[in-house]
Motif scaffolding. Structure first.
Motif, PDB file in Angstrom:
ATOM      1  N   ARG A 237     117.535   5.501  61.260  1.00 28.67           N
ATOM      2  CA  ARG A 237     117.859   4.126  61.618  1.00 28.67           C
ATOM      3  C   ARG A 237     116.991   3.096  60.915  1.00 28.67           C
ATOM      4  NH1 ARG A 237     118.281   3.167  67.618  1.00 28.67           N
ATOM      5  NH2 ARG A 237     119.335   1.343  66.866  1.00 28.67           N
ATOM      6  N   ARG A 238     116.306   3.479  59.858  1.00 27.14           N
ATOM      7  CA  ARG A 238     115.533   2.497  59.114  1.00 27.14           C
ATOM      8  C   ARG A 238     116.493   1.611  58.341  1.00 27.14           C
ATOM      9  NH1 ARG A 238     111.589   6.380  55.973  1.00 27.14           N
ATOM     10  NH2 ARG A 238     113.660   6.842  55.228  1.00 27.14           N
ATOM     11  N   PRO A 239     116.146   0.369  58.093  1.00 28.94           N
ATOM     12  CA  PRO A 239     117.042  -0.525  57.362  1.00 28.94           C
ATOM     13  C   PRO A 239     117.460   0.013  55.995  1.00 28.94           C
ATOM     14  CG  PRO A 239     115.300  -1.784  58.390  1.00 28.94           C
ATOM     15  CD  PRO A 239     114.969  -0.338  58.601  1.00 28.94           C
ATOM     16  N   ALA A 240     116.555   0.660  55.281  1.00 30.87           N
ATOM     17  CA  ALA A 240     116.906   1.198  53.968  1.00 30.87           C
ATOM     18  C   ALA A 240     117.949   2.305  54.092  1.00 30.87           C
ATOM     19  CB  ALA A 240     115.659   1.723  53.253  1.00 30.87           C
ATOM     20  N   ASP A 241     117.818   3.147  55.128  1.00 30.41           N
ATOM     21  CA  ASP A 241     118.791   4.216  55.340  1.00 30.41           C
ATOM     22  C   ASP A 241     120.155   3.651  55.728  1.00 30.41           C
ATOM     23  OD1 ASP A 241     116.912   6.182  54.776  1.00 30.41           O
ATOM     24  OD2 ASP A 241     116.246   6.244  56.864  1.00 30.41           O
ATOM     25  N   MET A 242     120.142   2.630  56.562  1.00 30.94           N
ATOM     26  CA  MET A 242     121.403   2.000  56.950  1.00 30.94           C
ATOM     27  C   MET A 242     122.079   1.372  55.742  1.00 30.94           C
ATOM     28  SD  MET A 242     120.221   0.503  60.663  1.00 30.94           S
ATOM     29  CE  MET A 242     121.411  -0.769  60.659  1.00 30.94           C
ATOM     30  N   ALA A 243     121.314   0.707  54.886  1.00 25.74           N
ATOM     31  CA  ALA A 243     121.881   0.091  53.684  1.00 25.74           C
ATOM     32  C   ALA A 243     122.441   1.149  52.748  1.00 25.74           C
ATOM     33  CB  ALA A 243     120.816  -0.739  52.972  1.00 25.74           C
ATOM     34  N   ARG A 244     121.740   2.263  52.618  1.00 19.59           N
ATOM     35  CA  ARG A 244     122.208   3.354  51.757  1.00 19.59           C
ATOM     36  C   ARG A 244     123.521   3.930  52.282  1.00 19.59           C
ATOM     37  NH1 ARG A 244     118.041   6.337  52.240  1.00 19.59           N
ATOM     38  NH2 ARG A 244     116.821   5.170  50.762  1.00 19.59           N
TER      39      ARG A 244
ATOM     40  N   MET B  59     125.736   2.402  54.207  1.00 20.24           N
ATOM     41  CA  MET B  59     126.792   1.403  54.061  1.00 20.24           C
ATOM     42  C   MET B  59     127.265   1.316  52.614  1.00 20.24           C
ATOM     43  SD  MET B  59     125.328  -1.510  56.629  1.00 20.24           S
ATOM     44  CE  MET B  59     126.514  -2.735  56.170  1.00 20.24           C
ATOM     45  N   ALA B  60     126.349   1.405  51.658  1.00 17.86           N
ATOM     46  CA  ALA B  60     126.730   1.373  50.244  1.00 17.86           C
ATOM     47  C   ALA B  60     127.559   2.594  49.873  1.00 17.86           C
ATOM     48  CB  ALA B  60     125.489   1.281  49.362  1.00 17.86           C
TER      49      ALA B  60
ATOM     50  N   ALA C 103     131.446   2.567  48.608  1.00 21.85           N
ATOM     51  CA  ALA C 103     131.832   3.158  47.326  1.00 21.85           C
ATOM     52  C   ALA C 103     133.011   4.112  47.474  1.00 21.85           C
ATOM     53  CB  ALA C 103     130.644   3.882  46.710  1.00 21.85           C
ATOM     54  N   THR C 104     133.131   4.770  48.625  1.00 20.09           N
ATOM     55  CA  THR C 104     134.217   5.728  48.816  1.00 20.09           C
ATOM     56  C   THR C 104     135.480   5.093  49.379  1.00 20.09           C
ATOM     57  OG1 THR C 104     133.402   6.327  51.015  1.00 20.09           O
ATOM     58  CG2 THR C 104     132.619   7.647  49.146  1.00 20.09           C
ATOM     59  N   GLN C 105     135.365   3.929  49.989  1.00 17.22           N
ATOM     60  CA  GLN C 105     136.534   3.269  50.556  1.00 17.22           C
ATOM     61  C   GLN C 105     137.296   2.506  49.489  1.00 17.22           C
ATOM     62  OE1 GLN C 105     135.008   0.757  53.610  1.00 17.22           O
ATOM     63  NE2 GLN C 105     135.127   2.331  55.177  1.00 17.22           N
TER      64      GLN C 105
END
Length: 120
Positions: free
Chosen positions: A44-51, A53-54, A58-60
């Motif tokens: 739940r770290r912000p960097a993990d959440m951003a990763r 979401m990115a 990319a897959t959608q």
């Protein structure tokens, strides 16, 4: 998989057992329903959440019908590529535009061109 532990030195008074599942700690109190205590974990770290979401983005498929092409070229080559794309896909027919651009550290230009897949 949850890990279980008995109440110990680090537990709250009256805690019988608790399970940590990475999203928080589930705690059972005597005579109460389980409660969730929020705990920041590696998921739940912000960097993990951003990763995450990115990666999902990319897959959608995009939400609109535009086709996007991203290039990272030296400055002069980027100008030539943009001119080529505008000549190949005219703005009036394909709604071609440079959607975003940025200068990379080595004086390269990264840009995304957006256009409709076909002219009407």
């Amino acid at each position: 998989m949850p890990t279980w532990s008995q109440g110990g030195a680090n537990s709250l008074p009256g805690v019988l057992a608790r399970a940590s599942n990475g999203l928080g700690k589930v705690t059972w109190l005597p005579g109460c329903n389980p409660t969730i205590l929020p705990v920041m974990s590696e998921y739940r770290r912000p960097a993990d959440m951003a990763r995450r979401m990115a990666a999902r983005r990319a897959t959608q498929k995009p939400r609109d019908s535009f086709r996007r092409d991203t290039f990272a070229l030296p400055r002069e080559a980027a100008r030539a590529k943009a001119r080529e794309m505008f000549a190949r896909f005219p703005k009036a027919a394909y709604m071609t535009e440079i959607e975003s651009w940025r200068v990379l550290p080595d004086d390269r230009i990264e840009f995304t061109m957006r256009r409709l897949p076909s002219a009407d």
